[in-house]
Design a protein around this motif. Structure first.
Motif, PDB file in Angstrom:
ATOM      1  N   ARG A 179       0.847  -1.187   0.000  1.00  0.00           N
ATOM      2  CA  ARG A 179       0.000   0.000   0.000  1.00  0.00           C
ATOM      3  C   ARG A 179       0.884   1.239   0.000  1.00  0.00           C
ATOM      4  NH1 ARG A 179      -2.138   3.825   3.286  1.00  0.00           N
ATOM      5  NH2 ARG A 179      -4.278   4.505   2.895  1.00  0.00           N
ATOM      6  N   VAL A 180       0.963   1.911  -1.148  1.00  0.00           N
ATOM      7  CA  VAL A 180       1.771   3.120  -1.279  1.00  0.00           C
ATOM      8  C   VAL A 180       0.904   4.338  -0.936  1.00  0.00           C
ATOM      9  CG1 VAL A 180       3.142   4.525  -2.851  1.00  0.00           C
ATOM     10  CG2 VAL A 180       3.166   2.034  -3.066  1.00  0.00           C
ATOM     11  N   GLY A 181       1.370   5.154  -0.026  1.00  0.00           N
ATOM     12  CA  GLY A 181       0.606   6.324   0.378  1.00  0.00           C
ATOM     13  C   GLY A 181       0.720   7.455  -0.635  1.00  0.00           C
ATOM     14  N   VAL A 182      -0.378   7.813  -1.246  1.00  0.00           N
ATOM     15  CA  VAL A 182      -0.415   8.928  -2.194  1.00  0.00           C
ATOM     16  C   VAL A 182      -1.583   9.832  -1.827  1.00  0.00           C
ATOM     17  CG1 VAL A 182       0.624   7.605  -4.082  1.00  0.00           C
ATOM     18  CG2 VAL A 182      -1.852   7.604  -3.812  1.00  0.00           C
ATOM     19  N   THR A 183      -1.555  11.056  -2.340  1.00  0.00           N
ATOM     20  CA  THR A 183      -2.630  12.008  -2.075  1.00  0.00           C
ATOM     21  C   THR A 183      -3.924  11.536  -2.730  1.00  0.00           C
ATOM     22  OG1 THR A 183      -1.007  13.794  -2.065  1.00  0.00           O
ATOM     23  CG2 THR A 183      -3.318  14.412  -2.299  1.00  0.00           C
ATOM     24  N   ASP A 184      -5.023  11.633  -1.985  1.00  0.00           N
ATOM     25  CA  ASP A 184      -6.321  11.236  -2.534  1.00  0.00           C
ATOM     26  C   ASP A 184      -6.694  12.128  -3.711  1.00  0.00           C
ATOM     27  OD1 ASP A 184      -6.584   9.290  -0.621  1.00  0.00           O
ATOM     28  OD2 ASP A 184      -7.719  10.566   0.760  1.00  0.00           O
ATOM     29  N   LEU A 185      -7.374  11.524  -4.685  1.00  0.00           N
ATOM     30  CA  LEU A 185      -7.855  12.290  -5.825  1.00  0.00           C
ATOM     31  C   LEU A 185      -9.001  13.203  -5.388  1.00  0.00           C
ATOM     32  CD1 LEU A 185      -7.900   9.444  -8.520  1.00  0.00           C
ATOM     33  CD2 LEU A 185      -6.296  11.354  -8.387  1.00  0.00           C
ATOM     34  N   PRO A 186      -9.225  14.310  -6.096  1.00  0.00           N
ATOM     35  CA  PRO A 186     -10.336  15.208  -5.741  1.00  0.00           C
ATOM     36  C   PRO A 186     -11.661  14.463  -5.715  1.00  0.00           C
ATOM     37  CG  PRO A 186      -8.891  16.230  -7.363  1.00  0.00           C
ATOM     38  CD  PRO A 186      -8.442  14.808  -7.238  1.00  0.00           C
ATOM     39  N   HIS A 187     -12.573  14.927  -4.854  1.00  0.00           N
ATOM     40  CA  HIS A 187     -13.868  14.249  -4.711  1.00  0.00           C
ATOM     41  C   HIS A 187     -14.695  14.280  -5.994  1.00  0.00           C
ATOM     42  CE1 HIS A 187     -13.272  13.650  -0.454  1.00  0.00           C
ATOM     43  NE2 HIS A 187     -13.022  14.938  -0.276  1.00  0.00           N
ATOM     44  N   ASN A 188     -14.450  15.268  -6.847  1.00  0.00           N
ATOM     45  CA  ASN A 188     -15.251  15.385  -8.065  1.00  0.00           C
ATOM     46  C   ASN A 188     -14.643  14.637  -9.250  1.00  0.00           C
ATOM     47  OD1 ASN A 188     -13.040  17.036  -8.362  1.00  0.00           O
ATOM     48  ND2 ASN A 188     -14.163  18.665  -9.452  1.00  0.00           N
ATOM     49  N   THR A 189     -13.623  13.816  -9.008  1.00  0.00           N
ATOM     50  CA  THR A 189     -12.966  13.098 -10.105  1.00  0.00           C
ATOM     51  C   THR A 189     -13.945  12.206 -10.861  1.00  0.00           C
ATOM     52  OG1 THR A 189     -10.837  13.090  -8.958  1.00  0.00           O
ATOM     53  CG2 THR A 189     -11.133  11.475 -10.715  1.00  0.00           C
ATOM     54  N   ILE A 190     -14.758  11.441 -10.116  1.00  0.00           N
ATOM     55  CA  ILE A 190     -15.700  10.521 -10.765  1.00  0.00           C
ATOM     56  C   ILE A 190     -16.713  11.280 -11.599  1.00  0.00           C
ATOM     57  CG2 ILE A 190     -17.503   8.794 -10.364  1.00  0.00           C
ATOM     58  CD1 ILE A 190     -15.991   7.936  -7.871  1.00  0.00           C
ATOM     59  N   SER A 191     -17.252  12.359 -11.046  1.00  0.00           N
ATOM     60  CA  SER A 191     -18.252  13.129 -11.796  1.00  0.00           C
ATOM     61  C   SER A 191     -17.639  13.753 -13.044  1.00  0.00           C
ATOM     62  CB  SER A 191     -18.866  14.208 -10.904  1.00  0.00           C
ATOM     63  OG  SER A 191     -17.867  15.100 -10.430  1.00  0.00           O
ATOM     64  N   LEU A 192     -16.370  14.156 -12.978  1.00  0.00           N
ATOM     65  CA  LEU A 192     -15.707  14.720 -14.152  1.00  0.00           C
ATOM     66  C   LEU A 192     -15.561  13.668 -15.253  1.00  0.00           C
ATOM     67  CD1 LEU A 192     -12.899  16.868 -12.484  1.00  0.00           C
ATOM     68  CD2 LEU A 192     -14.917  17.705 -13.699  1.00  0.00           C
ATOM     69  N   ILE A 193     -15.194  12.447 -14.871  1.00  0.00           N
ATOM     70  CA  ILE A 193     -15.052  11.371 -15.860  1.00  0.00           C
ATOM     71  C   ILE A 193     -16.408  11.014 -16.451  1.00  0.00           C
ATOM     72  CG2 ILE A 193     -14.378   8.963 -16.197  1.00  0.00           C
ATOM     73  CD1 ILE A 193     -12.315   9.344 -13.968  1.00  0.00           C
TER      74      ILE A 193
END
Length: 204
Positions: A179-193
């Motif tokens: 499990r590599v720790g990375v910054t979470d994607l913006p909450h609106n990523t799914i809606s943008l896609i």
């Protein structure tokens, strides 16, 4: 501190990399979503710093291994069994350090990751003396603080781990840190896609 992190479902190995304050800053927004978690972690952080400032150190009496093993024979036997059968994720049992070596084996500490520059590694392969290491550092100060070689001693490789054992160690090491720790994607990523693919209701 470790128990607090585990209770908060935060990887405790982050303490070794970014420290207490780094963990707090990294999870600040997430902790804010649950005030109880933030309060619990903040209390633990303050206690940690207070102990450090006061110079409090854990004093543990030296362990008499023979008496401990005798008094806990069954537990020790079960622990060794789990180690040899690769059922303890943090450790790996290695039967020998080179082919045909007769010994009780070694324990690989998978969380104790160390690295050496390629230039130092190549010199260790052939054997390097304290004077040779000093000359290497004088030529490139970035090589400093990697080795501590006592006078009249030699830093050199003492074993060879053959295939497939080396691949097994690498596989277990990778699984431990999968499990590599990375910054979470913006909450609106799914809606943008969804919007980019025109998948909204009513779209044709």
């Amino acid at each position: 501190m470790v128990s607090i992190l585990r209770a908060l479902e935060i990887p405790d190995d982050l303490l070794n990399t970014v420290g207490v304050d780094g963990v707090y800053e990294h999870y600040y927004d997430e902790l804010g979503q649950d005030p109880r978690r933030r309060v619990a972690f903040e209390k633990a952080r303050q206690m940690f710093h207070r102990a450090s400032d006061d110079g409090v150190e854990a004093r543990i009496a030296p362990l008499n291994w023979e008496s401990f093993a005798h008094e806990n024979r069954k537990k020790c036997t079960n622990l060794i069994k789990e180690l040899v059968e690769a059922r303890i994720s943090d450790f790996h049992y290695l039967p020998n350090s080179y082919p045909k070596e007769v010994c009780a084996g070694y324990v690989v500490l998978l969380r104790e990751a160390r690295h050496l520059p390629r230039q130092i590694g190549a010199r260790i392969h052939d054997g390097i003396t304290p004077d040779e290491y000093k000359r290497l550092v004088s030529e490139n100060n970035r090589m400093e603080d990697y080795l501590e070689i006592c006078e009249e001693q030699l830093a050199c490789s003492i074993g060879i781990i053959d295939s497939p054992y080396i691949e097994l160690i690498m596989q277990r090491f990778s699984a431990l840190f999968s499990r590599v720790g990375v910054t979470d994607l913006p909450h609106n990523t799914i809606s943008l896609i969804v919007g980019a693919l025109k998948l909204e209701e009513g779209s044709k």
